[in-house]
Design an enzyme around this catalytic site. Sequence first.
Site, PDB file in Angstrom:
ATOM      1  N   HIS A   1     -16.717  81.156 -28.676  1.00 54.26           N
ATOM      2  CA  HIS A   1     -15.866  81.132 -29.380  1.00 54.26           C
ATOM      3  C   HIS A   1     -15.006  82.559 -29.583  1.00 54.26           C
ATOM      4  CE1 HIS A   1     -16.796  77.915 -32.155  1.00 54.26           C
ATOM      5  NE2 HIS A   1     -17.984  78.682 -32.232  1.00 54.26           N
TER       6      HIS A   1
ATOM      7  N   HIS B   1     -13.740  76.191 -36.085  1.00 54.89           N
ATOM      8  CA  HIS B   1     -13.341  76.202 -35.185  1.00 54.89           C
ATOM      9  C   HIS B   1     -13.630  74.738 -34.106  1.00 54.89           C
ATOM     10  CE1 HIS B   1     -13.957  80.455 -36.254  1.00 54.89           C
ATOM     11  NE2 HIS B   1     -12.743  79.942 -36.076  1.00 54.89           N
TER      12      HIS B   1
END
Lengths: 318, 318
Positions: B41, B201
């Site tokens: 991320h 995500h």
Amino acid sequence: MLAGFVRTHRHVRRLEGSRVILAGDLARGKVGLVAGGGSGHEPALIGYVGAGLLGAVVAGEVFASPPAGEVVKAIDAVDTGAGVLLLIGNYAGDVINFEMAMESARAAGHRVELQVVTDDVAAGTADIRSRRGLAGSFFVWKAAGASAASGAALDEVRRVAQKANESTRTMGVASHPGTVPGTDRPLFAIPDDQIEIGVGHGEPGLRRISVRPVDAIVDELVEHLVSAEPSGGLGSEVATLVNGLGATPLIELYVVQRRLVENLEGRGTIVHRSFVGNYYTALEMAGFSVALLGLDGELRALIDAPASSAHFSQPASS
Amino acid sequence: MLAGFVRTHRHVRRLEGSRVILAGDLARGKVGLVAGGGSGHEPALIGYVGAGLLGAVVAGEVFASPPAGEVVKAIDAVDTGAGVLLLIGNYAGDVINFEMAMESARAAGHRVELQVVTDDVAAGTADIRSRRGLAGSFFVWKAAGASAASGAALDEVRRVAQKANESTRTMGVASHPGTVPGTDRPLFAIPDDQIEIGVGHGEPGLRRISVRPVDAIVDELVEHLVSAEPSGGLGSEVATLVNGLGATPLIELYVVQRRLVENLEGRGTIVHRSFVGNYYTALEMAGFSVALLGLDGELRALIDAPASSAHFSQPASS
């Protein structure tokens, strides 16, 4: 993009009715730095307008040079009496438009100089004037920006920019090119099991090689960088930039960084300071470039100097 | 990645033999903030270790929670006497491991609290405890980080983190998912002529819609955000985040930003401060998310406070 940019960052403004992004706080009596070129490379160039970096950026359409008239507006806006240095990459359209703007601004009484950035060693030629400008441009902006912020005169800022350019070498690799908005296919094609070495920002490279582990790719890039003509140019101490071309995850750029430092230190090269991230992209091109700046005491101090812009900040003595 | 990260940024260090990235300069006697979760991320989470933000980050494997033992090491390292607040997204693995670490650290004498971030409104439920943690996490880190830096006590920092979480709403959209390293196909499939609304995500979203102009997509996201349960939660003034999921060019994120501000101001909402960029990605996922933080005087001051980390810097009074 420009409208969204100025609604995000308070330290910049858009010169009304123009394609020019301007530092809100222009240092009076200091040399103004104006960079420019096609858009689609964000955060370059607009992300580097700010203290210790660029005074203004003229943003063209995607991958296209801005018109000379817009460059003249930027020169007018940033010249607070000490003159203006133009910084562009070595692309035909930019060279023509910025030279035209320089002549026109000189005729109007401005002192203007031009430095063309030519850091791409993929061209493999000793004549650096024939090379493209790539992500290593960041080192030229940073060094010239710190010099201008220190109050140096135009000739001196120009000398520093030229020296930084001659000390910078960049080489890129990509697994997928980007796609220009409004078109429906990528700029060029790279087979799934291959990668292309020596790519530009959205432009094809030197040659294709098979996909291989990242350490081997980094080693090959470094070999190109250190052995490029003119020989012996980098010296014993460098600053490094691992630049993402747009769609390569940051996690992978830090993996590149690990090997890059390992390789350079294995050669006895001192890595003084490193930069990692998406600095100079080409839309959603997948790949990265490595830029090295050979350091001496002068360039080291300029690279270490504080700076603050939308997409690059470096506190004092960090 | 961790090795490359600490060879780039001087203000952080890696706790030896661990998966913990630590601020080099821990403020003694202030509450320590520890965040953690899967990698992939970036720049979240490690890019936000620094002054006015996180004290430590525990980095798991790609998209996988770090083990509890590593979290305990981080708590040990950042507790300088004022206790530790753990900040995680609402994912089963993270909740289990961080709760386990909290119990274990408490048994060893540390004062530890936990705030779970639940900003994803795509779940469409009034019970915010069932929502995922997405890019709006940045607002919680920023507010809690500024509170801790001001010297607030643990209960107070915890209260601020909870308030920031309750005031934050995020929703994402994607045209292509990422691919986890070592696998040879994307995490899920989205047809070329469709986009998926409400994505996480790297995780699928609520539903698919046909590709449409970006202004229409932004308008739809804002409508979801402002009308989400509990109603009336955002108030008349907000901070905004346009977050790239990895492979979406920054030029496009600023186009989103332009429409976002236009839409919000058209509703009479004051946009106090905006953030645009790749803050919380999912490898090379293509798409973006929009996060809104409803502001009052307290949250406004915390969001405006200075901060300095590898991938986010905000000077004082900027």
